[in-house]
Design a protein around this motif. Structure first.
Motif, PDB file in Angstrom:
ATOM      1  N   ALA A 185      -4.196   3.855  -2.150  1.00 46.17           N
ATOM      2  CA  ALA A 185      -4.461   3.727  -0.719  1.00 46.17           C
ATOM      3  C   ALA A 185      -4.430   5.075  -0.005  1.00 46.17           C
TER       4      ALA A 185
ATOM      5  N   SER B  98      -0.175  -3.636  -6.018  1.00 46.62           N
ATOM      6  CA  SER B  98       0.145  -2.362  -5.372  1.00 46.62           C
ATOM      7  C   SER B  98      -0.446  -1.212  -6.161  1.00 46.62           C
TER       8      SER B  98
ATOM      9  N   ALA C 100      -6.517   0.520   0.667  1.00 46.98           N
ATOM     10  CA  ALA C 100      -6.118   0.938   2.016  1.00 46.98           C
ATOM     11  C   ALA C 100      -6.753   0.083   3.100  1.00 46.98           C
TER      12      ALA C 100
ATOM     13  N   LYS D 180       0.819  -1.207   0.000  1.00 46.88           N
ATOM     14  CA  LYS D 180       0.000   0.000   0.000  1.00 46.88           C
ATOM     15  C   LYS D 180       0.860   1.267   0.000  1.00 46.88           C
TER      16      LYS D 180
END
Length: 572
Positions: A488, A468, A495, A434
């Motif tokens: 995120a 990611s 997140a 994240k």
């Protein structure tokens, strides 16, 4: 042919005090007045810097451009702009792509330039220069710096993609630090950018695919004398482009962008292509979205056998015939009549192309891989999309995978725990990183192709699903989901992912799904807090406040669209 009024006339063609000032200070360099009065003034936008090793030969390349400009009756003036060295800049050159584009835009617009030659090579220099020039929209041609020669180490060919392999070998005790150090010079043995189909090579192919260069520009090695020749010929051509008033907006059409997307899929180009092409489209005013990438790439197989998706190198690509061969092979799928920088169509430029090595360049009937070079996936984890490069997967069976998440909250957490023997991870796990997106890092670094945990490397695991909101080096490989949007740091669902959450990836159906109920996600959101980024001044603060998300090209919101070529005000 009726010639258009030169833009530079508003400087050098004036009478009285204003003209005196502009001309007098040019003459202090020894130029006679008739050199810059009435001739097309050609700016050579040079990203040379000793801090950008990929572009370290650009002083010499600029001289070749100048010779061509002089021959064609133009007046060349070289000017520097911010140079982005991918290999040295921290935290990531991507953080400064938009800043460099502003430098380019304002430098062109504020000066007496009728046409511009963009000298670019390293990853971010190409998109930043094209973005800046697109916002001004004057006649423009691109000259890439070219890839370095193929590396040689212990009798084997190597390139930048081998960095990732060598790193895992070193971490696994299969390669010593001394061997790693020796291989460095063996890999980087000439001028030029990465010798594989990394981001720099992808960007060179992108500008040729868009029609912004002369044919064959993308693949000529930096050390080959033909790189200087194409720079020379580009210098000649830009003068004619000015006389024809052939501007970027006439070349960068919707059809040109579609061609570039399809060709990028066929060559297995970097996933960074997506974010840069979206940004360029936003500057020139072409409506482009992630959905376009999926629709255009879906049925295009991999035709190019280059690392990281294959085994060869850019040098081999050039000797095999270069990008015009791929264009010719795909001409039935492309828009063949788009105009290019030399005034000819893509079909005309590739008509005589010939493949000299079918091991390097495949055909639609016999592709290198049936897997496409790019796919966009969507789901509750990324409602605005994410990208993956199927052709770079080491285990194609991972294109359909379901497993538990192993979550790293940020890059520091990842570095601290990845090799912890007690990390609860196995080969079926999905690594989730994240807060490495456009705002979260900030700058969206190339950390998405996470290394595998050391204890899994020891077991012989070579690939895992990784997810990611960051990017991946174009030289990287593996089953890696990138550019998760929203990121995120702005409260995207990424997140809220926790250890053990089940995630399903289904590339064939362009789907990624977090198996957590909406009710549970809302409950988690109640306790989520945004990061304290800690940047309170300067450009980085500006970037954080104004950067758009990955699916929008990660440009700054106030840079979308163009400024035109009119100067703001005459100061004298």
């Amino acid at each position: 042919m009726k010639e258009n009024k030169l833009r530079s006339t508003d400087w050098f063609g004036k009478s009285g005090k204003d003209g005196f000032i502009y001309r007098a200070w040019m003459k202090n360099q020894g130029y006679p007045g008739d050199e810059f009065e009435g001739r097309p003034v050609i700016g050579i936008c040079n990203t040379f810097s000793e801090l950008t090793p990929c572009n370290g030969h650009f002083r010499e390349l600029a001289e070749s451009v100048k010779r061509g400009v002089w021959e064609a009756g133009g007046f060349p003036l070289e000017f520097p702009v911010m140079s982005l060295g991918e290999t040295l800049m921290k935290p990531t050159a991507m953080l400064f792509r938009n800043l460099a584009s502003m430098d380019v835009e304002e430098s062109i617009r504020a000066n007496p330039i009728d046409g511009v030659v963009l000298l670019c090579g390293c990853d971010k220099t190409t998109p930043s220069l094209v973005m800046g020039a697109a916002s001004v929209d004057i006649p423009t041609i691109v000259v890439s710096g070219g890839p370095m020669l193929t590396g040689r180490y212990r009798g084997k060919t190597i390139g930048t993609s081998d960095i990732w392999r060598f790193s895992e070998m070193y971490r696994n005790g299969e390669m010593s630090q001394e061997e790693l150090t020796t291989s460095e010079a063996c890999m980087c043995r000439s001028d030029g950018h990465c010798a594989v189909m990394g981001t720099a090579s992808t960007m060179a192919c992108m500008v040729e695919s868009l029609g912004l260069t002369l044919p064959e520009n993308a693949a000529i090695p930096a050390a080959d004398s033909r790189r200087k020749r194409i720079a020379h010929m580009s210098g000649r051509r830009i003068v004619d482009m000015v006389k024809e008033d052939l501007r970027l907006s006439q070349i960068l059409t919707r059809e040109a962008f579609e061609n570039a997307i399809m060709l990028n899929a066929a060559i297995g180009g970097s996933t960074n292509f997506v974010i840069h092409l979206l940004a360029i489209a936003g500057r020139i005013g072409v409506d482009l979205s992630l959905d376009d990438f999926n629709q255009l790439c879906e049925k295009i197989p991999l035709l190019l056998n280059l690392q990281p998706s294959g085994g060869y190198f850019m040098e081999d690509f050039y000797y095999a015939g270069g990008l015009p061969v791929v264009m010719k092979e795909m001409i039935g799928l492309l828009h063949p009549n788009v105009i290019t920088a030399n005034g000819k169509t893509m079909a005309e430029n590739s008509a005589t192309a010939e493949c000299f090595d079918p091991n390097v360049i495949g055909t639609l009937e016999e592709p290198v891989k049936n897997l496409t070079g790019l796919a966009v996936v969507r789901g509750n984890l990324c409602i605005n999309g994410a990208v993956i490069k199927p052709s770079a997967s080491l285990k194609p069976e991972l294109m359909q995978h379901r497993g538990p998440a192993v979550v790293f909250e940020d890059i520091d957490d990842y570095k601290a725990r990845l090799d912890d023997p007690d990390l609860d991870v196995d080969e079926n796990s999905i690594l989730v990183l994240k807060n490495v997106g456009p705002k979260g890092y900030p700058g969206m670094p190339e950390v998405g192709n996470m290394s595998l945990p050391k204890k899994l490397l020891a077991k012989g695991v070579i690939d895992m699903v990784r997810i990611s909101d960051g990017r991946m080096s174009g030289t990287g490989f593996g089953t890696v989901v990138l550019h998760v949007s929203p990121e995120a740091a702005v409260g995207g669902v990424l997140a809220l992912v926790q250890d053990g959450d089940i995630i399903e990836l289904d590339v064939a159906n362009r789907r990624i799904h977090l198996e957590v109920s909406d009710e549970e996600l809302e409950q988690r959101r109640g306790s989520w807090k945004p990061l304290e980024l800690g940047y309170n001044r300067g450009y980085v603060n500006l970037h954080i406040k104004h950067v758009m998300q990955a699916h929008e090209g990660a440009d700054l919101d106030f840079l979308k669209g163009g400024s035109g070529d009119q100067v703001l005000r005459d100061s004298h």
